[in-house]
Design a protein around this motif. Sequence first.
Motif, mmCIF file in Angstrom:
data_model
loop_
_atom_site.group_PDB
_atom_site.id
_atom_site.type_symbol
_atom_site.label_atom_id
_atom_site.label_comp_id
_atom_site.label_asym_id
_atom_site.label_seq_id
_atom_site.Cartn_x
_atom_site.Cartn_y
_atom_site.Cartn_z
ATOM 1 N N UNK A 12 0.820 -1.187 -0.112
ATOM 2 C CA UNK A 12 0.115 -0.003 -0.057
ATOM 3 C C UNK A 12 0.878 1.197 0.038
ATOM 4 N N UNK A 13 0.695 2.023 -1.012
ATOM 5 C CA UNK A 13 1.256 3.432 -1.013
ATOM 6 C C UNK A 13 0.034 4.620 -0.826
ATOM 7 N N UNK A 14 0.390 5.350 -0.028
ATOM 8 C CA UNK A 14 -0.494 6.620 0.255
ATOM 9 C C UNK A 14 0.209 7.700 -0.322
ATOM 10 N N UNK A 15 -0.637 8.513 -1.062
ATOM 11 C CA UNK A 15 0.031 9.851 -1.452
ATOM 12 C C UNK A 15 -0.936 11.040 -0.990
ATOM 13 N N UNK A 16 -0.538 11.883 -0.152
ATOM 14 C CA UNK A 16 -1.181 13.150 0.298
ATOM 15 C C UNK A 16 -0.591 14.327 -0.070
ATOM 16 N N UNK A 17 -1.581 15.095 -0.534
ATOM 17 C CA UNK A 17 -1.329 16.726 -0.806
ATOM 18 C C UNK A 17 -1.919 17.485 0.201
ATOM 19 N N UNK A 18 -1.235 18.537 0.756
ATOM 20 C CA UNK A 18 -2.036 19.386 1.656
ATOM 21 C C UNK A 18 -2.204 20.552 0.854
ATOM 22 N N UNK A 19 -3.377 21.003 0.865
ATOM 23 C CA UNK A 19 -3.791 22.404 0.351
ATOM 24 C C UNK A 19 -3.389 22.856 -1.038
ATOM 25 N N UNK A 20 -3.274 21.703 -2.004
ATOM 26 C CA UNK A 20 -2.857 22.011 -3.363
ATOM 27 C C UNK A 20 -3.707 22.800 -4.282
ATOM 28 N N UNK A 21 -3.151 23.750 -4.895
ATOM 29 C CA UNK A 21 -3.670 24.822 -5.724
ATOM 30 C C UNK A 21 -2.846 25.052 -6.670
ATOM 31 N N UNK A 22 -2.954 26.350 -7.172
ATOM 32 C CA UNK A 22 -2.240 27.026 -8.288
ATOM 33 C C UNK A 22 -0.717 26.560 -8.227
ATOM 34 N N UNK A 23 0.099 27.037 -7.470
ATOM 35 C CA UNK A 23 1.620 26.931 -7.580
ATOM 36 C C UNK A 23 1.870 25.319 -7.799
ATOM 37 N N UNK A 24 1.084 24.597 -7.237
ATOM 38 C CA UNK A 24 1.449 23.183 -7.337
ATOM 39 C C UNK A 24 1.270 22.654 -8.898
ATOM 40 N N UNK A 25 0.165 23.165 -9.354
ATOM 41 C CA UNK A 25 -0.286 22.830 -10.550
ATOM 42 C C UNK A 25 0.833 23.419 -11.745
ATOM 43 N N UNK A 26 1.091 24.474 -11.365
ATOM 44 C CA UNK A 26 2.239 25.052 -12.129
ATOM 45 C C UNK A 26 3.374 24.291 -11.995
ATOM 46 N N UNK A 27 3.841 23.780 -10.863
ATOM 47 C CA UNK A 27 5.009 23.080 -10.499
ATOM 48 C C UNK A 27 4.920 21.752 -11.464
ATOM 49 N N UNK A 28 3.754 21.310 -11.630
ATOM 50 C CA UNK A 28 3.852 19.876 -12.649
ATOM 51 C C UNK A 28 4.173 20.091 -14.064
ATOM 52 N N UNK A 29 3.820 21.428 -14.450
ATOM 53 C CA UNK A 29 4.413 21.626 -15.789
ATOM 54 C C UNK A 29 5.886 21.814 -15.689
ATOM 55 N N UNK A 30 6.485 22.435 -14.630
ATOM 56 C CA UNK A 30 7.772 22.550 -14.564
ATOM 57 C C UNK A 30 8.478 21.406 -14.560
ATOM 58 N N UNK A 31 7.867 20.428 -13.670
ATOM 59 C CA UNK A 31 8.555 19.325 -13.503
ATOM 60 C C UNK A 31 8.615 18.348 -14.554
ATOM 61 N N UNK A 32 7.435 18.423 -15.251
ATOM 62 C CA UNK A 32 7.111 17.482 -16.581
ATOM 63 C C UNK A 32 8.127 18.049 -17.843
ATOM 64 N N UNK A 33 8.383 19.345 -17.849
ATOM 65 C CA UNK A 33 9.350 19.916 -18.907
ATOM 66 C C UNK A 33 10.726 19.414 -18.394
ATOM 67 N N UNK A 34 11.126 19.344 -17.543
ATOM 68 C CA UNK A 34 12.297 19.120 -16.862
ATOM 69 C C UNK A 34 12.636 17.337 -17.368
ATOM 70 N N UNK A 35 11.476 16.698 -17.124
ATOM 71 C CA UNK A 35 11.654 15.260 -17.479
ATOM 72 C C UNK A 35 11.794 15.111 -19.164
ATOM 73 N N UNK A 36 10.999 16.045 -19.698
ATOM 74 C CA UNK A 36 11.184 16.034 -21.352
ATOM 75 C C UNK A 36 12.593 16.407 -21.549
ATOM 76 N N UNK A 37 12.970 17.696 -20.902
ATOM 77 C CA UNK A 37 14.634 18.113 -21.202
ATOM 78 C C UNK A 37 15.634 16.922 -21.078
ATOM 79 N N UNK A 38 15.399 15.971 -19.875
ATOM 80 C CA UNK A 38 16.369 15.168 -19.631
ATOM 81 C C UNK A 38 16.314 13.852 -20.628
ATOM 82 N N UNK A 39 15.271 13.584 -21.208
ATOM 83 C CA UNK A 39 15.394 12.373 -21.846
ATOM 84 C C UNK A 39 15.006 12.632 -23.164
ATOM 85 N N UNK A 40 15.064 13.825 -23.583
ATOM 86 C CA UNK A 40 14.803 14.199 -25.196
ATOM 87 C C UNK A 40 16.184 14.582 -25.699
#
Length: 342
Positions: A314-342
Amino acid sequence: MGDLREIRLCILGFGHVTQRFCELVRDREGVLARDHGVRFLVTAVGTGRHGSWLDTDAQTPAAVVARFRADGDRFPDAERPGVDLIAKSGADVLVESTPLAHGGRLAISHIDAAFDAGLHVVTVNKGPIAWDYRRLRSRAHAERLQLRHEGVTMDGCPVYNLAEFCLPGDRVLSFRGVLNSTSNYVLDAMAEGATQQEAIAEAIEAGFAEADPSYDLEGHDAAAKVAALANVLLDADITPEAISRDSIAVLTQDDVAQVLSCGRRLRLVGEAQRDENGDVSAKVLLTPVRSQDPMYWISGTSSCLILETEMAGTVEIIERDGLLTQTAYAVYADLLTVARDC
């Protein structure tokens, strides 16, 4: 720092999330250069109602957002937004952040156009992942392009990346979770004595509920997130319409108080499981949960996802009070993954 690799972006949808992403890049330009050897630039931005912009010479994200705000939150209508803009952008990556509508068909067309032009894709739109993930994934693999989508379910909390990078060789067998902030906030407020109308008004005033919150209260948003999770984590091929869902719109204060008097809290729980034949079933249920359940303690705009895996347990994932900045970070993190792997 050596030579920096420039990653050129075409951004479709320039709402709060992508503007905040531009600010994150502005604030971390030095870190991006020093630790990752990359520099993000923007060649095009398209919006549905606020104009569009194209400059294949490229600008920094900070310059683009500053220009947008200086012109009264508008771009000049130099180019048609959408498919035409993608083809002309000369970008390396499409950032798809348009609003969800009509089963994600517009966003899906943007992703197909990006693949046509040889662009990788980062999306925060649930539609493509909830309605057409298997085909889009297959196309991305065939064309050696990336389709990243961390921001479609739990803001920027790592869910898809956790399963992909931290559970190698394992399988997710089922999941359950609290995935919709508005419904959760309303249920908690009603438990504290507010009427549903008062709770909805508070959520709208706080800025995380839409003026018409019915999409959240009737379980549509949760169903779309469950479909996206099931398609990615359980290799399902389902759409939100195939998911049975409960609505909290019919609840009264008495309903909530009665559950509370039994030592439980009401939660709108999304869940899916894969059976021994590989078939996946999914649903969104209004569920009384006990205090021993992690979802009992998920309040307000927080969210929770519990994965049952074949080997890691069992793996539990909890996010406390996630809103705008966290979603913007998802874009940031995904772009770093793209940059690393392409």
